[in-house]
Design a protein around this motif. Structure first.
Motif, PDB file in Angstrom:
ATOM      1  N   SER A   1       8.969   4.366   6.100  1.00 47.56           N
ATOM      2  CA  SER A   1       8.416   5.726   6.210  1.00 47.56           C
ATOM      3  C   SER A   1       7.160   5.876   5.357  1.00 47.56           C
ATOM      4  N   ILE A   2       7.103   5.164   4.255  1.00 50.59           N
ATOM      5  CA  ILE A   2       5.915   5.210   3.387  1.00 50.59           C
ATOM      6  C   ILE A   2       4.789   4.392   4.017  1.00 50.59           C
ATOM      7  N   LYS A   3       5.121   3.182   4.417  1.00 52.51           N
ATOM      8  CA  LYS A   3       4.090   2.266   4.923  1.00 52.51           C
ATOM      9  C   LYS A   3       3.523   2.716   6.268  1.00 52.51           C
ATOM     10  N   GLU A   4       4.351   3.384   7.057  1.00 51.70           N
ATOM     11  CA  GLU A   4       3.902   3.791   8.387  1.00 51.70           C
ATOM     12  C   GLU A   4       3.225   5.159   8.403  1.00 51.70           C
ATOM     13  N   SER A   5       3.108   5.792   7.243  1.00 51.64           N
ATOM     14  CA  SER A   5       2.453   7.108   7.212  1.00 51.64           C
ATOM     15  C   SER A   5       0.937   6.928   7.335  1.00 51.64           C
ATOM     16  N   ALA A   6       0.252   8.031   7.647  1.00 50.29           N
ATOM     17  CA  ALA A   6      -1.200   7.972   7.912  1.00 50.29           C
ATOM     18  C   ALA A   6      -1.963   7.483   6.682  1.00 50.29           C
ATOM     19  N   LYS A   7      -2.996   6.698   6.925  1.00 51.98           N
ATOM     20  CA  LYS A   7      -3.775   6.098   5.830  1.00 51.98           C
ATOM     21  C   LYS A   7      -4.946   6.985   5.438  1.00 51.98           C
ATOM     22  N   ALA A   8      -5.296   6.926   4.162  1.00 51.89           N
ATOM     23  CA  ALA A   8      -6.499   7.609   3.675  1.00 51.89           C
ATOM     24  C   ALA A   8      -7.720   6.964   4.325  1.00 51.89           C
ATOM     25  N   LYS A   9      -8.794   7.736   4.388  1.00 55.08           N
ATOM     26  CA  LYS A   9     -10.057   7.223   4.918  1.00 55.08           C
ATOM     27  C   LYS A   9     -10.432   5.958   4.143  1.00 55.08           C
ATOM     28  N   GLY A  10     -10.650   4.876   4.835  1.00 49.64           N
ATOM     29  CA  GLY A  10     -11.073   3.643   4.167  1.00 49.64           C
ATOM     30  C   GLY A  10      -9.930   2.759   3.718  1.00 49.64           C
ATOM     31  N   THR A  11      -8.675   3.200   3.912  1.00 49.65           N
ATOM     32  CA  THR A  11      -7.525   2.383   3.507  1.00 49.65           C
ATOM     33  C   THR A  11      -6.878   1.770   4.748  1.00 49.65           C
ATOM     34  N   ASP A  12      -6.625   0.464   4.717  1.00 51.82           N
ATOM     35  CA  ASP A  12      -6.040  -0.207   5.875  1.00 51.82           C
ATOM     36  C   ASP A  12      -4.523  -0.241   5.831  1.00 51.82           C
ATOM     37  N   GLU A  13      -4.008  -0.283   4.608  1.00 56.20           N
ATOM     38  CA  GLU A  13      -2.567  -0.490   4.498  1.00 56.20           C
ATOM     39  C   GLU A  13      -2.040   0.208   3.250  1.00 56.20           C
ATOM     40  N   ILE A  14      -0.870   0.792   3.351  1.00 54.91           N
ATOM     41  CA  ILE A  14      -0.207   1.376   2.181  1.00 54.91           C
ATOM     42  C   ILE A  14       0.788   0.349   1.650  1.00 54.91           C
ATOM     43  N   LEU A  15       0.733   0.090   0.366  1.00 50.55           N
ATOM     44  CA  LEU A  15       1.623  -0.909  -0.240  1.00 50.55           C
ATOM     45  C   LEU A  15       2.718  -0.233  -1.053  1.00 50.55           C
ATOM     46  N   VAL A  16       3.834  -0.917  -1.207  1.00 51.95           N
ATOM     47  CA  VAL A  16       4.877  -0.449  -2.127  1.00 51.95           C
ATOM     48  C   VAL A  16       4.945  -1.426  -3.304  1.00 51.95           C
ATOM     49  N   PRO A  17       5.506  -1.000  -4.447  1.00 53.48           N
ATOM     50  CA  PRO A  17       5.480  -1.855  -5.634  1.00 53.48           C
ATOM     51  C   PRO A  17       6.159  -3.209  -5.383  1.00 53.48           C
ATOM     52  N   GLY A  18       5.493  -4.255  -5.802  1.00 47.71           N
ATOM     53  CA  GLY A  18       6.038  -5.603  -5.660  1.00 47.71           C
ATOM     54  C   GLY A  18       5.474  -6.338  -4.452  1.00 47.71           C
ATOM     55  N   GLU A  19       4.868  -5.597  -3.525  1.00 48.51           N
ATOM     56  CA  GLU A  19       4.350  -6.230  -2.308  1.00 48.51           C
ATOM     57  C   GLU A  19       3.183  -7.188  -2.587  1.00 48.51           C
ATOM     58  N   PRO A  20       2.213  -6.783  -3.414  1.00 48.61           N
ATOM     59  CA  PRO A  20       1.111  -7.727  -3.674  1.00 48.61           C
ATOM     60  C   PRO A  20       1.616  -9.014  -4.334  1.00 48.61           C
ATOM     61  N   GLU A  21       2.545  -8.877  -5.286  1.00 46.25           N
ATOM     62  CA  GLU A  21       3.061 -10.048  -5.995  1.00 46.25           C
ATOM     63  C   GLU A  21       3.828 -10.961  -5.047  1.00 46.25           C
ATOM     64  N   TYR A  22       4.582 -10.357  -4.124  1.00 42.23           N
ATOM     65  CA  TYR A  22       5.339 -11.171  -3.179  1.00 42.23           C
ATOM     66  C   TYR A  22       4.404 -11.971  -2.274  1.00 42.23           C
ATOM     67  N   ARG A  23       3.323 -11.335  -1.837  1.00 41.65           N
ATOM     68  CA  ARG A  23       2.362 -12.032  -0.971  1.00 41.65           C
ATOM     69  C   ARG A  23       1.680 -13.187  -1.709  1.00 41.65           C
TER      70      ARG A  23
END
Lengths: 355, 355
Positions: free
Chosen positions: B300-322
């Protein structure tokens, strides 16, 4: 007394007035006392945004059947130091009070207690609940979700809340430390006030409806924008964690499904979710030693060198405690608008009022 | 391979190398494995400030006797879901690992566990410890004090730390949510880097030695200043709370008495204090239902509408996992300086190295 003067009413008189109003709309006497005490204590501690100014809306919601007048709590699960409660749309103040009571009982028995409650409602000032643990010299903690008022980090839908947390720690000679804050940089009330005054807001307080930084207080909230989270992505992360520790943990209503106090809501369940923890210092250094150590720690902070232009270093809860002492003596100041609204409410309920 | 190139080493090779180094200075085999895994996992998750670049100082401190090579933990008190441990100057990584293990055992038995440990040391990346709870589908939490690097709010003595906290939450199809942060706006490392590059820093990152806002990175840290707390007085309050939940609770060393990793410290006890919590979703919605609910909430967080200029909404821990997935495949990148230091250390210890 001039019509435009701030009126001062004693804590006791204001509390009795609130209790009577609650009783009139069907709240049982003992519960009316508890809720009135929490409400007026908010004003007493200077958190007047969450005090008696909210009484009319609380009463209205009770009258409309959006909130249960008698607190009904059922135990969904209970295991050792944990309990999972359901509040069935009871008043948030009462649901939180009962849940914190249970967390304290658990900590007295097990050294530690964690109690979560779902289908609760707006409970006012978060810090008052962990403070209940202080009477037993325990540490108290609360976390809650809330009505939606913020975008996810990088988003532009208002689907997360400023989900507050609060802690209370007993001390010895010093006053207890009480930390109580929400995860937005400022409250929506502050933005509305700036808009009314025609002031700009600093960058960092809010985002506009496109999710971009704004200095316009209207764009930043009423115009469909978002309060900014404390510490940027750090505060955003903590907002999500607080949701996971409450509604996600219990299968309760997520922030995006919670209506504000001021929306019509015939479901009868606002649905806020809270979790409470109590911890007994006797399992560690000991209650008395902990209080002494708290004093020493507070002293070490307060007695350290001051920044240029600063007279005193404060610890969390100190400003509120000082306000409490002052207003217990001087009475609680009520602005003319509040007096007017409370008087009208009292007259329509047929309750005598102290104004 | 050119001398100035970044070298890539596989997770396993780097871990084995670290384990051998620890073994050489007297760390028991099983513990060397655990600490090496934690250390290299930090690099793997992209937190390279707390990874193998610290190995030489950890090894030096072991050689000088500032840290116990074999982890010694004694139980000071134990009651139901709580335990109070003393680590006698053991390596922070091991003390934290053992304490989190115990919190997990407690949560498996009681639904909830709280374990505090004193007289520990620097433990690297906070988030790795609550992540230990994920294997059992429990929620994990850690809070710690740290070496001093900040002024109290309104002060000018560096007597408080940026006392980190971290949470880990299991999910189903989604990756676990891991939130891990310290309570300063930025790290001291960032200020040192800006100073080296001759850059100014934004207002709000640091205070000078008089406790006043500064844009000079040298004044803001190396020159006797202070990192600024996240969210101003809110972050300052949380710093104090984290101290109260750790050293004040246990009678351990307060931040102001903790020396940094890089100071001589013949006491043999750096003295950091940590507390750990584990919570079992089976006491609430249930482990499996919780993981499904986590997935739904993250969606529900990730699929919500993005701010202008933002491609993806991340949740905590996602960058580290990638980063983890990427570096497992590509190897962990080590800058020339780190390779040089690790090679010198390996040669002086007589350990073969993978560079």
């Amino acid at each position: 007394m001039e019509k435009n003067d701030v009126q001062r009413v004693s804590f006791e008189d204001l509390k009795n007035f609130c209790a009577q109003a609650y009783q009139k709309v069907g709240v049982p006497d003992a519960e009316a006392e508890i809720v009135a005490d929490l409400l007026v204590r908010s004003d007493l501690r200077g958190v007047d945004t969450h005090g008696v100014t909210r009484l009319p809306i609380y009463i209205q919601r009770l009258q409309k059947g959006y909130v249960r007048p008698a607190c009904t709590i059922s135990v969904v699960k209970e295991k050792g130091p944990t309990a999972f409660l359901e509040a069935h749309g009871s008043m948030g103040h009462m649901a939180a009070y009962r849940a914190m009571e249970k967390a304290i009982e658990k900590a007295e028995e097990f050294g530690l207690g964690w109690v979560s409650v779902k289908d609760s409602g707006h409970f006012g000032v978060a810090g008052l609940f962990p403070m209940m643990a202080l009477k037993k010299d325990l540490i108290g903690y609360i976390v809650s979700n809330s009505a939606p008022m913020m975008f996810p980090w990088g988003g532009r839908e208002r689907i997360i809340g400023n989900n507050p947390l609060a802690y209370a720690f007993p001390a010895g000679q010093r006053q207890p430390v009480v930390l109580d804050f929400s995860l937005s940089v400022v409250s929506s009330g502050k933005l509305i006030l700036c808009r009314k005054k025609g002031e700009r807001i600093p960058l960092g307080w809010a985002l506009d409806k496109n999710g971009l930084p704004t200095e316009d207080p209207y764009e930043g909230y009423e115009g469909g924008g978002s309060l900014a989270p404390v510490g940027g992505h750090k505060g955003y992360g903590l907002v999500l964690v607080h949701e996971m520790l409450t509604s996600v943990l219990m299968g309760g209503k997520w922030t995006k499904n919670i209506k504000s106090l001021y929306e019509e809501d015939k479901s009868g369940i606002q649905g806020t979710c809270h979790s409470f923890m109590a911890l007994d210092p006797d399992c560690f250094i000991g209650r008395e030693a902990f209080k002494k150590n708290m004093d020493r720690y507070i002293d070490s902070i307060k007695e350290s060198a001051k920044a240029k232009g600063t007279d005193e270093i404060l610890v969390p809860g100190e400003p509120e405690y000082r306000t409490e002492l002052k207003l217990l003596k001087e009475g609680i100041p009520l602005p003319p608008n509040t007096v007017k609204e409370l008087t009208a409410m009292a007259e329509s309920l047929g309750v005598s009022h102290p104004f």
